[in-house]
Scaffold this active site. Structure first.
Site, short mmCIF file in Angstrom:
data_model
loop_
_atom_site.label_atom_id
_atom_site.label_comp_id
_atom_site.label_asym_id
_atom_site.label_seq_id
_atom_site.Cartn_x
_atom_site.Cartn_y
_atom_site.Cartn_z
N ILE A 133 0.92 -1.14 0.00
CA ILE A 133 0.00 0.00 0.00
C ILE A 133 0.96 1.19 0.00
O ILE A 133 1.54 1.53 1.03
CB ILE A 133 -0.93 0.02 1.23
CG1 ILE A 133 -1.83 -1.22 1.23
CG2 ILE A 133 -1.76 1.31 1.24
CD1 ILE A 133 -2.70 -1.36 2.48
N PRO A 134 1.18 1.80 -1.16
CA PRO A 134 2.30 2.72 -1.35
C PRO A 134 2.06 4.12 -0.77
O PRO A 134 1.97 5.11 -1.49
CB PRO A 134 2.46 2.76 -2.87
CG PRO A 134 1.06 2.53 -3.37
CD PRO A 134 0.44 1.56 -2.41
N CYS A 135 2.03 4.19 0.55
CA CYS A 135 1.79 5.47 1.22
C CYS A 135 2.87 6.50 0.89
O CYS A 135 2.63 7.70 1.02
CB CYS A 135 1.64 5.26 2.72
SG CYS A 135 2.99 4.35 3.48
N HIS A 136 4.03 6.04 0.43
CA HIS A 136 5.09 6.97 0.05
C HIS A 136 4.72 7.80 -1.17
O HIS A 136 5.33 8.83 -1.43
CB HIS A 136 6.41 6.22 -0.19
CG HIS A 136 6.34 5.22 -1.28
ND1 HIS A 136 5.83 3.94 -1.10
CD2 HIS A 136 6.71 5.29 -2.59
CE1 HIS A 136 5.89 3.28 -2.25
NE2 HIS A 136 6.42 4.08 -3.16
#
Length: 182
Positions: A133-136
């Site tokens: 889950i690419p919160c970056h």
């Protein structure tokens, strides 16, 4: 609950993966291990972590991502827990393509709650499976890098990596193969 635990080396720190039932339950940096453990225990109570090699092939997919295959993480099933709102935010974040970014406000608007950008930020910060889950990929309204719990330098590296920083990828691949770094 019992989960399989593996570690994956990366140029920005060792990553810990917790896998069970064919899904990824946790992914975080080893220097954030207390947070990783608290997140699992908050969702499941007592958790037994047993060392495993490449559970469900997820460690291999993570290595492929670190070697430059931006799509390697897309098919990994996740079980992040969370509230209904958090799960909606994480599903929306997962739609952000590698090499792209979105803002907290854009995500809030896409959820039909344009005034909820702060709530989106809080949900993003509680993501228990970073990278997958690419919160970056979520940035501030003006495009500034903000709010990455594992550190802004890691966020900067991940975004550059996804944008195609070949020297970083080849250095990691060479290290795995026992070759000197470029």
């Amino acid at each position: 609950m019992e989960l399989s635990l593996d570690e994956v080396e990366s140029p920005i720190g060792v990553l810990l993966l917790a896998v069970g039932g064919g899904a990824l339950h946790g992914l975080d940096f080893a220097d954030c291990a207390p947070r990783f453990r608290r997140s699992l225990e908050a969702r499941y109570g007592v958790v037994a972590l047993r060392a495993a090699v490449d559970p469900c092939g997820f460690s291999g997919r993570l290595r492929a991502y670190l070697d430059g295959d931006n799509g390697a993480l897309a098919a990994i099933p996740v079980e992040p827990g969370g509230t209904a709102f958090q799960r909606r935010v994480w599903a929306e974040v997962r739609r952000i393509s590698p090499g792209m970014t979105s803002t907290y406000g854009d995500i809030a608007a896409s959820l039909g709650q344009p005034s909820a950008s702060r709530a989106v930020g809080l949900a993003n910060g509680r993501n228990p499976v970073c990278l997958v889950i690419p919160c970056h990929r979520v940035v501030g309204a003006g495009g500034e890098l903000t709010g990455y719990s594992a550190g802004i330098e890691r966020k900067r590296w991940l975004l550059a990596h996804e944008a195609g920083a070949p020297a970083r990828r080849s250095a990691l691949a060479a290290r795995r193969e026992g070759e000197p770094r470029p």
